[in-house]
Scaffold this motif. Structure first.
Motif, PDB file in Angstrom:
ATOM      1  N   ALA A 158       0.834  -1.205   0.000  1.00  0.00           N
ATOM      2  CA  ALA A 158       0.000   0.000   0.000  1.00  0.00           C
ATOM      3  C   ALA A 158       0.870   1.257   0.000  1.00  0.00           C
ATOM      4  N   TRP A 162       1.014   4.138  -2.790  1.00  0.00           N
ATOM      5  CA  TRP A 162       0.737   5.523  -2.398  1.00  0.00           C
ATOM      6  C   TRP A 162       1.906   6.417  -2.812  1.00  0.00           C
ATOM      7  N   SER A 274      -7.951   3.731  -7.261  1.00  0.00           N
ATOM      8  CA  SER A 274      -8.701   3.426  -6.047  1.00  0.00           C
ATOM      9  C   SER A 274      -7.898   2.524  -5.112  1.00  0.00           C
ATOM     10  N   PHE A 275      -8.531   2.208  -4.011  1.00  0.00           N
ATOM     11  CA  PHE A 275      -7.911   1.294  -3.043  1.00  0.00           C
ATOM     12  C   PHE A 275      -8.046  -0.173  -3.450  1.00  0.00           C
ATOM     13  N   CYS A 278      -5.430  -2.645  -2.585  1.00  0.00           N
ATOM     14  CA  CYS A 278      -5.383  -3.012  -1.153  1.00  0.00           C
ATOM     15  C   CYS A 278      -6.513  -3.980  -0.816  1.00  0.00           C
ATOM     16  N   ALA A 308     -14.633  -0.728  -3.546  1.00  0.00           N
ATOM     17  CA  ALA A 308     -13.342  -0.022  -3.625  1.00  0.00           C
ATOM     18  C   ALA A 308     -13.555   1.443  -4.000  1.00  0.00           C
ATOM     19  N   THR A 312     -12.658   4.778  -1.719  1.00  0.00           N
ATOM     20  CA  THR A 312     -11.820   5.853  -2.248  1.00  0.00           C
ATOM     21  C   THR A 312     -12.538   7.198  -2.153  1.00  0.00           C
ATOM     22  N   ASN A 315     -11.787   8.666   0.976  1.00  0.00           N
ATOM     23  CA  ASN A 315     -10.526   9.413   0.894  1.00  0.00           C
ATOM     24  C   ASN A 315     -10.772  10.811   0.321  1.00  0.00           C
ATOM     25  N   TRP A 388     -13.199  -4.159   5.567  1.00  0.00           N
ATOM     26  CA  TRP A 388     -12.204  -3.213   5.032  1.00  0.00           C
ATOM     27  C   TRP A 388     -12.810  -1.811   4.960  1.00  0.00           C
ATOM     28  N   ASN A 392     -11.234   1.308   6.880  1.00  0.00           N
ATOM     29  CA  ASN A 392     -10.786   2.430   6.049  1.00  0.00           C
ATOM     30  C   ASN A 392     -11.399   3.743   6.531  1.00  0.00           C
ATOM     31  N   HIS A 396      -9.348   6.960   8.092  1.00  0.00           N
ATOM     32  CA  HIS A 396      -9.389   8.299   7.509  1.00  0.00           C
ATOM     33  C   HIS A 396      -9.863   9.338   8.515  1.00  0.00           C
TER      34      HIS A 396
END
Ligand SMILES: CC(C)=CCC/C(C)=C(\C)COP(=O)(O)OP(=O)(O)O
Length: 405
Positions: A158, A162, A274-275, A278, A308, A312, A315, A388, A392, A396
């Motif tokens: 990850a 990133w 996107s994630f 992960c 996913a 994101t 985020n 997840w 997540n 955040h």
């Protein structure tokens, strides 16, 4: 015979059947309907349930490392509107994090920061890597293992992904330059999916890889993960990273020509950028393997990509302040909505939250339908994706990366 992929109307129907309680505002359940993901140790249905069926069940393997006691779900991401705090992020439809084990998160984070130092990533800024607490993200997002080394392997991947974004794509202070993006990604991908050159060029290629910390980190992170992942799981990760890089390239193109995407264009982009790389490691970290065929089932793909994208968008919502402080053009859903729909920033944030919620509800409904007939690994995987989402969101809401440190 394979059932057709569900559409939004089917998802809505399933969601209604599963959860309709007239007049009650529903917050997201801790567990994906039809599953129970035990923080460390699978408590998913392992066979028929109900009176007299115990003998027919298979026993779930305890993950390596012994196991910790189950910890109550973390409260602060539970969707209480009062808990959106000063972030300005509206209440989101999202499950709570399933466990919080600060000591485990710290261990993973410390080892991750040490590794970043070894591979030369974020030189001179390791304090910020440490503070962002990606180890905590992994601990929160993968509640079905307490093995720090598995969490570390996923954390390395990850952080390397990133860093690819920060160094090449969107952080000018890390040296990103739009005109170099394609070249950089073109040198990074043959590390992810190793280039096999004729012998006389190998030394030059190795020098090229070693010259750049992102390339060194990608190689090292994937190498660590391969100790736990089956070849098909590594192939899955390589595919998701290739897609991620397409997204990075698209964002670079927008940036260099000053293009503001439409909402539909941005959302399709955010599925790629996107994630998902992960999220795709859910089973690797959990210590089991979803088959390539099941992962590729269009119904599974649809559900997992929607999850996913939603993760994101979390985020996007939490990183707005950080991106606002950046000198370059920044893309996030509220900005794109405000531009296209000519609305206030606050309205754009509210509409972004609604889009997030719609995706989470669609995932919930479709995944819940899939677990009714899916294999045990699929059930566990989908429950893990749900977990997840909760981890997540919790991360955040608390990480100094997005909360003013
Ligand atoms: C860990 C991973 C797969 C990251 C890839 C995609 C990515 C960088 C994000 C989803 C975060 O998006 P963004 O570029 O907005 O990142 P920050 O907000 O700067 O953390």
């Amino acid at each position: 015979m394979t059932a057709p992929t569900a559409g939004h109307d089917v998802a809505r129907l399933v969601a209604t059947l599963l959860t309709h309680h007239p007049g009650v505002h529903r917050s997201a359940p801790k567990d994906l309907p039809g599953t129970v993901l035990d923080p460390v140790g699978a408590r998913l249905p392992t066979g028929p349930t109900g009176l007299g069926t115990a003998a027919a069940r298979v026993t779930a393997r305890k993950p390596a490392g012994g196991g910790i006691s189950a910890v109550p779900a973390v409260g602060s991401a539970s969707g209480d509107p009062a808990e959106s705090g000063t972030s300005g992020v509206p209440e989101l439809y999202c499950p709570p994090a399933l466990r919080d084990d600060p000591a485990l998160g710290r261990e993973v984070n410390d080892r991750l920061a040490a590794w970043a130092g070894e591979v030369g990533l974020y030189a001179g800024r390791l304090d910020r890597v440490q503070a962002a607490d990606f180890g905590r993200l992994m601990m929160l997002a993968h509640p079905d293992t307490d093995d720090p080394d598995r969490l570390l392997a996923a954390a390395k991947c990850a952080l390397a992904e990133w860093a690819t974004d920060d160094y090449y794509c969107d952080d000018e202070t890390m040296g990103s330059r739009p005109e170099l993006l394609g070249s950089h990604l073109g040198l990074a991908y043959p590390v992810v999916d190793p280039a096999h050159l004729p012998a006389r060029y190998v030394a030059a290629w190795e020098r090229e890889v070693s010259a750049d910390p992102v390339r060194v980190a990608l190689r090292s992170g994937l190498e660590h993960l391969s100790r736990y992942a089956e070849p098909s799981q590594m192939a899955r990760l390589r595919h998701e990273v290739a897609v991620l890089f397409v997204g990075y390239g698209q964002e670079g193109s927008w940036r260099s020509r000053g293009h503001m995407p439409g909402v539909h264009e941005y959302l399709a982009h955010r599925q790629m950028n996107s994630f998902l790389p992960c999220v795709a490691l859910t089973d690797v970290v959990g210590g089991y393997a979803l088959t390539a065929t099941e992962y590729a089932d269009p119904r599974v793909r649809r559900a997992v990509t929607m999850a996913a994208t939603a993760a994101t968008l979390v985020n996007d919502l939490y990183s707005m302040a950080k991106e606002h402080d950046s000198s370059g053009v920044e893309f996030n859903l509220p900005t794109v909505i405000a531009e296209e729909e000519r609305c206030s920033p606050r309205e754009a944030i509210e509409r972004s939250a609604e889009i997030h919620d719609e995706l989470v509800r669609a995932f919930e409904a479709e995944a819940a339908a899939l677990v009714l007939t899916g294999s045990l690994p699929l059930r566990r995987f989908l429950a893990g994706v749900w977990a997840w989402l909760g981890g997540n969101r919790e991360w955040h809401a608390g990480s100094p990366r997005y909360n003013g440190a």
